[in-house]
Design a protein around this motif. Structure first.
Motif, PDB file in Angstrom:
ATOM      1  N   ILE A 119       3.111   1.384   9.909  1.00 38.64           N
ATOM      2  CA  ILE A 119       2.444   2.611   9.475  1.00 38.64           C
ATOM      3  C   ILE A 119       3.211   3.837   9.970  1.00 38.64           C
ATOM      4  CG2 ILE A 119       0.351   3.999   9.755  1.00 38.64           C
ATOM      5  CD1 ILE A 119      -1.197   1.328   9.913  1.00 38.64           C
ATOM      6  N   LYS A 120       3.651   3.797  11.215  1.00 34.00           N
ATOM      7  CA  LYS A 120       4.377   4.934  11.790  1.00 34.00           C
ATOM      8  C   LYS A 120       5.657   5.225  10.998  1.00 34.00           C
ATOM      9  CE  LYS A 120       4.094   5.491  16.169  1.00 34.00           C
ATOM     10  NZ  LYS A 120       4.206   5.410  17.651  1.00 34.00           N
ATOM     11  N   THR A 121       6.301   4.169  10.513  1.00 32.14           N
ATOM     12  CA  THR A 121       7.554   4.316   9.775  1.00 32.14           C
ATOM     13  C   THR A 121       7.319   4.734   8.322  1.00 32.14           C
ATOM     14  OG1 THR A 121       8.589   2.605  11.138  1.00 32.14           O
ATOM     15  CG2 THR A 121       9.655   3.117   9.035  1.00 32.14           C
ATOM     16  N   ASN A 122       6.192   4.305   7.744  1.00 34.06           N
ATOM     17  CA  ASN A 122       6.007   4.473   6.294  1.00 34.06           C
ATOM     18  C   ASN A 122       4.947   5.490   5.888  1.00 34.06           C
ATOM     19  OD1 ASN A 122       7.676   2.164   4.843  1.00 34.06           O
ATOM     20  ND2 ASN A 122       6.836   1.295   6.738  1.00 34.06           N
ATOM     21  N   SER A 123       4.367   6.195   6.850  1.00 34.46           N
ATOM     22  CA  SER A 123       3.387   7.217   6.496  1.00 34.46           C
ATOM     23  C   SER A 123       3.649   8.488   7.280  1.00 34.46           C
ATOM     24  CB  SER A 123       1.965   6.714   6.778  1.00 34.46           C
ATOM     25  OG  SER A 123       1.021   7.727   6.482  1.00 34.46           O
ATOM     26  N   LYS A 124       3.581   9.630   6.569  1.00 34.59           N
ATOM     27  CA  LYS A 124       3.750  10.922   7.222  1.00 34.59           C
ATOM     28  C   LYS A 124       2.408  11.471   7.693  1.00 34.59           C
ATOM     29  CE  LYS A 124       7.736  12.042   4.295  1.00 34.59           C
ATOM     30  NZ  LYS A 124       8.255  12.966   3.257  1.00 34.59           N
ATOM     31  N   LYS A 125       1.311  10.974   7.139  1.00 35.94           N
ATOM     32  CA  LYS A 125      -0.020  11.483   7.476  1.00 35.94           C
ATOM     33  C   LYS A 125      -0.534  10.848   8.766  1.00 35.94           C
ATOM     34  CE  LYS A 125      -1.439  12.399   2.695  1.00 35.94           C
ATOM     35  NZ  LYS A 125      -2.446  12.094   1.634  1.00 35.94           N
ATOM     36  N   GLU A 126      -1.384  11.607   9.452  1.00 31.00           N
ATOM     37  CA  GLU A 126      -2.004  11.057  10.655  1.00 31.00           C
ATOM     38  C   GLU A 126      -2.876   9.865  10.281  1.00 31.00           C
ATOM     39  OE1 GLU A 126      -1.892  10.195  13.730  1.00 31.00           O
ATOM     40  OE2 GLU A 126      -1.991  12.259  14.455  1.00 31.00           O
ATOM     41  N   THR A 127      -2.763   8.824  11.064  1.00 36.76           N
ATOM     42  CA  THR A 127      -3.541   7.609  10.818  1.00 36.76           C
ATOM     43  C   THR A 127      -4.364   7.286  12.056  1.00 36.76           C
ATOM     44  OG1 THR A 127      -1.798   6.749   9.374  1.00 36.76           O
ATOM     45  CG2 THR A 127      -3.433   5.171  10.183  1.00 36.76           C
ATOM     46  N   PHE A 128      -5.658   7.090  11.857  1.00 42.55           N
ATOM     47  CA  PHE A 128      -6.566   6.726  12.938  1.00 42.55           C
ATOM     48  C   PHE A 128      -6.769   5.216  12.913  1.00 42.55           C
ATOM     49  CE2 PHE A 128      -7.404  11.095  11.973  1.00 42.55           C
ATOM     50  CZ  PHE A 128      -7.754  11.694  13.176  1.00 42.55           C
ATOM     51  N   LEU A 129      -6.409   4.564  13.989  1.00 42.04           N
ATOM     52  CA  LEU A 129      -6.594   3.117  14.097  1.00 42.04           C
ATOM     53  C   LEU A 129      -7.718   2.841  15.090  1.00 42.04           C
ATOM     54  CD1 LEU A 129      -5.609   0.128  13.682  1.00 42.04           C
ATOM     55  CD2 LEU A 129      -4.169   0.496  15.688  1.00 42.04           C
TER      56      LEU A 129
ATOM     57  N   LEU B  17       0.819  -1.205   0.000  1.00 43.81           N
ATOM     58  CA  LEU B  17       0.000   0.000   0.000  1.00 43.81           C
ATOM     59  C   LEU B  17       0.857   1.261   0.000  1.00 43.81           C
ATOM     60  CD1 LEU B  17      -2.625  -1.051   2.712  1.00 43.81           C
ATOM     61  CD2 LEU B  17      -2.955  -1.060   0.236  1.00 43.81           C
ATOM     62  N   ASP B  18       0.344   2.292  -0.685  1.00 44.04           N
ATOM     63  CA  ASP B  18       0.973   3.612  -0.659  1.00 44.04           C
ATOM     64  C   ASP B  18       0.110   4.490   0.244  1.00 44.04           C
ATOM     65  OD1 ASP B  18       2.056   6.073  -1.043  1.00 44.04           O
ATOM     66  OD2 ASP B  18       1.987   6.032  -3.227  1.00 44.04           O
ATOM     67  N   PHE B  19       0.549   4.699   1.458  1.00 46.28           N
ATOM     68  CA  PHE B  19      -0.273   5.378   2.444  1.00 46.28           C
ATOM     69  C   PHE B  19      -0.422   6.872   2.194  1.00 46.28           C
ATOM     70  CE2 PHE B  19       0.998   1.549   4.723  1.00 46.28           C
ATOM     71  CZ  PHE B  19      -0.210   1.166   5.288  1.00 46.28           C
ATOM     72  N   ASP B  20       0.523   7.487   1.511  1.00 48.34           N
ATOM     73  CA  ASP B  20       0.525   8.934   1.392  1.00 48.34           C
ATOM     74  C   ASP B  20      -0.005   9.464   0.066  1.00 48.34           C
ATOM     75  OD1 ASP B  20       1.486   9.331   3.953  1.00 48.34           O
ATOM     76  OD2 ASP B  20       3.570   9.114   3.316  1.00 48.34           O
ATOM     77  N   SER B  21      -0.309   8.590  -0.889  1.00 47.09           N
ATOM     78  CA  SER B  21      -0.752   9.066  -2.193  1.00 47.09           C
ATOM     79  C   SER B  21      -2.185   9.573  -2.165  1.00 47.09           C
ATOM     80  CB  SER B  21      -0.619   7.959  -3.240  1.00 47.09           C
ATOM     81  OG  SER B  21      -1.453   6.856  -2.900  1.00 47.09           O
TER      82      SER B  21
END
Length: 220
Positions: A67-77, A13-17
């Motif tokens: 996710i913390k390592t590979n995404s700059k955007k805030e992620t809600f889990l 997955l590309d988390f930031d696109s």
């Protein structure tokens, strides 16, 4: 099924696109309770379930780290479940046959991964999950007091309950109390929300009123 396949899928997955909504269903803790480290089916079910739960927690930790390592955007889990499990309590096994907390009290938490903020409500119900989620995703300045939000100061549980695929039990949650009617015994119990301080309701008029509320709601 080995739930570790989820981690390998995440790596594609590309988390930031673009914004993503990902729903992950973990299956190891569901009967018959698969574990990749203890595949002996002779192991007692409750031990297999405990081990499966431990493995799923480890997997969630790995997903958070990835996710913390590979995404700059805030992620809600969000972590929750659709039901719990019985292992002989009151004669019930698996799920669907009991309204006691081992089956109906499930975890719910929201974790903002990049901000390292954790939110855990005291009470909640799946019927209010959508409204709670929508409120939490708004900016704090835009939020309004909503009685259907788990985190609202005036949130109250009022639920009518029934065992899923049988008539063995009916239930009611009202005014910080829980009531369970055992249809096979014609016995109505009152207890607190933790299933403690249980007592039989002997007042015939009160019993009739509570049963009416349980059954009327199901008929509407």
């Amino acid at each position: 099924m080995d739930d570790r396949v989820v981690l390998s899928e995440f790596k594609h997955l590309d988390f930031d696109s673009q914004p993503l909504l990902i729903v992950v269903g973990l299956s190891q803790t569901h009967s018959p309770y698969f574990t990749h480290s203890h595949q002996d089916v002779a192991l007692p079910k409750v031990l297999r379930h405990t081990k499966a739960l431990e493995e799923n927690i480890e997997l969630i930790d790995e997903l958070i780290s990835y996710i913390k390592t590979n995404s700059k955007k805030e992620t809600f889990l969000f972590i929750t479940a659709d039901h719990g499990e019985s292992f002989g309590e009151g004669g019930a096994h698996a799920h669907n046959y009991s309204l006691y907390n081992q089956e109906i009290d499930v975890p719910f938490l929201m974790y903002k991964i990049q901000s390292n903020e954790l939110f855990i409500p005291k009470l909640g119900s799946s019927i209010h999950f959508k409204q709670t989620l929508l409120d939490l995703l708004q900016k704090e300045s835009h939020r309004k007091e909503n009685s259907q939000n788990f985190f609202s100061s005036n949130y109250q549980l009022e639920l009518v309950l029934k065992t899923w695929n049988s008539e063995i039990q009916r239930g009611l949650v009202l005014d910080q109390k829980k009531y369970i009617f055992h249809t096979d015994k014609d016995t109505l119990y009152e207890m607190d929300l933790e299933d403690k301080n249980r007592k039989i309701i002997l007042d015939a008029k009160l019993k009739e009123q509570l049963l009416k509320k349980m059954y009327e709601h199901m008929q509407n």
